[in-house]
Design an enzyme around this catalytic site. Structure first.
Site, PDB file in Angstrom:
ATOM      1  N   CYS A 143      -1.561   3.561  -6.456  1.00 21.63           N
ATOM      2  CA  CYS A 143      -2.389   2.489  -5.267  1.00 21.63           C
ATOM      3  C   CYS A 143      -2.358   1.074  -6.014  1.00 21.63           C
ATOM      4  O   CYS A 143      -2.707   0.972  -7.199  1.00 21.63           O
ATOM      5  CB  CYS A 143      -3.660   3.263  -5.103  1.00 21.63           C
ATOM      6  SG  CYS A 143      -4.783   2.362  -4.108  1.00 21.63           S
ATOM      7  N   THR A 195       0.148   4.254   0.573  1.00 25.91           N
ATOM      8  CA  THR A 195      -0.298   5.072   1.638  1.00 25.91           C
ATOM      9  C   THR A 195       0.284   4.703   3.041  1.00 25.91           C
ATOM     10  O   THR A 195       0.965   5.610   3.722  1.00 25.91           O
ATOM     11  CB  THR A 195      -1.783   5.259   1.691  1.00 25.91           C
ATOM     12  OG1 THR A 195      -2.391   5.811   0.462  1.00 25.91           O
ATOM     13  CG2 THR A 195      -2.365   6.454   3.020  1.00 25.91           C
ATOM     14  N   CYS A 220       0.997  -1.002   0.048  1.00 21.05           N
ATOM     15  CA  CYS A 220      -0.114  -0.056   0.057  1.00 21.05           C
ATOM     16  C   CYS A 220       0.932   1.375   0.096  1.00 21.05           C
ATOM     17  O   CYS A 220       1.693   1.554   0.980  1.00 21.05           O
ATOM     18  CB  CYS A 220      -0.815  -0.079   1.265  1.00 21.05           C
ATOM     19  SG  CYS A 220      -1.986   1.448   1.387  1.00 21.05           S
TER      20      CYS A 220
END
Length: 265
Positions: A184, A73, A71
């Protein structure tokens, strides 16, 4: 070799796909943290806490040798702290593929699709500043709020998803973007929709293959033999549709719901 992989949902399974193509003898434990999805709309402090809790779970329950943060993020929010806290654990993060995009673009116009949190993250900004300073390129950055939810809900082919992508991609199509960074791990699941809307074949940059190659190199360096059976156990922190999982990874060895202990680190 025992490998823990996690993401806020099913997007990280695109990384597991890449692992399965090059890694043979490994036990893969995948956690989809659907209880807290999407990470892209959480604060860095929240994401760090989720990441610490999942890592502790992997170590306590599955004695992993390697952690893959599948991921962008979560990598931005947690990888530095995780490496400081677990110096003996091999930790591989996920970063937007700006560097390969610079190598592949012909028009020097590059699109970046990412979650809001990734685009404002320090790690991404530092990467862009360093690499773009060396190259004369134009970046078209686009946050994609809501896209992860559409994918998680199995709405990839819906009219709503098409309209969302059309709105985000229109400026890129009009400005001769030929390379798009999928910032993403969920976004490779809509790659065919992106090419359809862009109306031409695109360079779509996803870092799954790079992560797989990195893991293979580290495994060889640490003396792990790349042979044997590749096994995959998928776990979720909330209800999830297994039919959607099977569309991404048709075969896996086990599936279960789990409760990740919440600790204050």
């Amino acid at each position: 070799m025992r490998v823990g992989v996690f993401d806020s949902g099913l997007g990280g399974l695109t990384v597991v796909q890449a692992l399965s193509r090059v890694i043979k003898g490994a036990d893969i434990f995948y956690v989809a943290d659907t209880k807290h999805a999407p990470y892209g709309e959480k604060t860095p402090e929240q994401i760090l806490q989720y990441s610490l809790n999942i890592t502790a779970y992997f170590l306590d329950e599955h004695q992993i040798d390697v952690l893959i943060i599948a991921c962008n993020t979560a990598t931005s929010a947690a990888v530095k702290t995780l490496r400081e806290r677990y110096p003996e654990l091999i930790i591989i993060g996920t970063e937007p593929g700006i560097k390969p995009a610079l190598e592949q673009t012909r028009t020097k116009n590059i699109g970046v699709l990412a979650t809001p949190a990734t685009l404002v993250g320090e790690k991404y900004q530092d990467l862009v500043n360093v690499l773009s300073a060396k190259e004369e390129v134009t970046l078209y950055e686009q946050a994609c709020p809501g896209l992860v939810e559409q994918i998680e809900n199995g709405e990839i082919e819906s009219g709503k998803t098409h309209d969302m992508l059309e709105g985000w991609l229109h400026p890129m199509r009009e400005n001769d973007v030929d390379t798009i960074v999928l910032g993403c791990t969920h976004y490779p699941l809509v790659a065919h929709k992106i090419e359809e809307i862009m109306k031409r074949e695109m360079n779509l940059i996803h870092t799954g293959d790079a992560i797989a190659k990195r893991l293979l190199a580290l495994a060889e360096e640490k003396g792990y033999e790349n042979r044997g059976k590749f096994s995959l156990c998928i776990m979720s922190t909330a209800k999830i549709d297994q039919e959607i999982i099977k569309q991404i990874i048709p075969e896996y060895d086990c599936f279960k719901f789990i409760s990740v202990k919440t600790s204050n680190f």
